[in-house]
Scaffold this motif. Structure first.
Motif, mmCIF file in Angstrom:
data_model
loop_
_atom_site.group_PDB
_atom_site.id
_atom_site.type_symbol
_atom_site.label_atom_id
_atom_site.label_comp_id
_atom_site.label_asym_id
_atom_site.label_seq_id
_atom_site.Cartn_x
_atom_site.Cartn_y
_atom_site.Cartn_z
ATOM 1 N N LEU A 37 101.857 6.858 -22.204
ATOM 2 C CA LEU A 37 101.045 8.249 -22.490
ATOM 3 C C LEU A 37 100.690 8.981 -21.303
ATOM 4 C CD1 LEU A 37 100.216 8.521 -26.141
ATOM 5 C CD2 LEU A 37 101.832 9.904 -25.027
ATOM 6 N N ASN A 41 101.680 12.252 -19.822
ATOM 7 C CA ASN A 41 101.024 13.513 -19.767
ATOM 8 C C ASN A 41 100.472 14.042 -18.588
ATOM 9 O OD1 ASN A 41 100.416 13.989 -22.707
ATOM 10 N ND2 ASN A 41 99.248 12.170 -22.874
ATOM 11 N N LEU A 57 107.450 14.506 -25.083
ATOM 12 C CA LEU A 57 107.027 13.707 -26.224
ATOM 13 C C LEU A 57 107.668 13.289 -27.252
ATOM 14 C CD1 LEU A 57 103.414 15.790 -26.597
ATOM 15 C CD2 LEU A 57 103.905 13.603 -25.639
ATOM 16 N N CYS A 61 108.480 9.165 -28.575
ATOM 17 C CA CYS A 61 108.504 8.704 -30.005
ATOM 18 C C CYS A 61 109.918 8.348 -30.389
ATOM 19 C CB CYS A 61 108.318 9.988 -30.858
ATOM 20 S SG CYS A 61 106.510 10.703 -30.947
ATOM 21 N N TYR A 81 101.559 6.765 -32.598
ATOM 22 C CA TYR A 81 102.816 7.282 -33.029
ATOM 23 C C TYR A 81 102.693 8.481 -33.637
ATOM 24 C CZ TYR A 81 107.657 7.707 -34.871
ATOM 25 O OH TYR A 81 108.859 8.042 -35.169
ATOM 26 N N SER A 83 99.987 10.384 -33.884
ATOM 27 C CA SER A 83 99.162 11.493 -33.454
ATOM 28 C C SER A 83 100.037 12.237 -32.437
ATOM 29 C CB SER A 83 98.143 10.866 -32.777
ATOM 30 O OG SER A 83 98.322 10.229 -31.594
ATOM 31 N N GLN A 84 101.142 11.611 -31.712
ATOM 32 C CA GLN A 84 101.951 12.337 -30.960
ATOM 33 C C GLN A 84 103.130 13.210 -32.015
ATOM 34 O OE1 GLN A 84 101.699 12.506 -27.708
ATOM 35 N NE2 GLN A 84 99.807 11.071 -28.376
ATOM 36 N N GLN A 85 103.438 12.602 -33.244
ATOM 37 C CA GLN A 85 104.323 13.383 -33.924
ATOM 38 C C GLN A 85 103.641 14.793 -34.635
ATOM 39 O OE1 GLN A 85 105.633 10.673 -37.235
ATOM 40 N NE2 GLN A 85 107.570 11.742 -36.928
ATOM 41 N N LYS A 87 101.123 16.143 -32.912
ATOM 42 C CA LYS A 87 101.120 17.141 -31.728
ATOM 43 C C LYS A 87 102.488 17.670 -31.368
ATOM 44 C CE LYS A 87 99.726 16.637 -26.803
ATOM 45 N NZ LYS A 87 99.279 15.604 -25.956
#
Length: 111
Positions: A37, A41, A57, A61, A81, A83-85, A87
């Motif tokens: 990550l 980023n 991103l 996932c 997982y 929190s990325q979703q 986002k």
């Protein structure tokens, strides 16, 4: 677009890192996911493009799914997982409508 090649090379880099994941314990998995990550980023900031950000991103996932990361075994892992979703859903909402549809289809498949 212009970023196509760049995005591809970042994905290949991500693939290599995903290959390195040590599944023997959750701590190692988490460490590597965080590393991926951070790395991703950094590339996202460099390219400075929302569509590229979503693409990368989303790939992150999708790879978590593809590699069968045991999200159900660890709150830490499922938090990364989820929190990325979240986002992703925010980012996609901000994109041009033509782009939203395909991305949203792919996000649906993550659930």
């Amino acid at each position: 677009g212009d970023n196509e090649g760049y995005i591809q090379s970042v994905k290949l880099e991500m693939d290599d890192l995903f290959e390195e994941i040590n599944f023997s314990n959750v701590f190692f998995i988490k460490k590597t996911l965080r590393k991926i990550l951070r790395n991703t980023n950094k590339h996202i900031r460099y390219v400075g493009d929302k569509t590229a950000e979503v693409e990368l991103l989303l790939y992150f996932c999708e790879q978590i799914r593809a590699k069968k990361i045991p999200l159900n075994k660890s709150v830490l892992l499922s938090n990364i997982y989820n929190s990325q979703q979240k986002k992703l859903e925010k980012l996609i909402a901000g994109l041009h409508e033509d782009l939203q549809y395909d991305f949203l289809q792919r996000v649906k498949e993550l659930h």
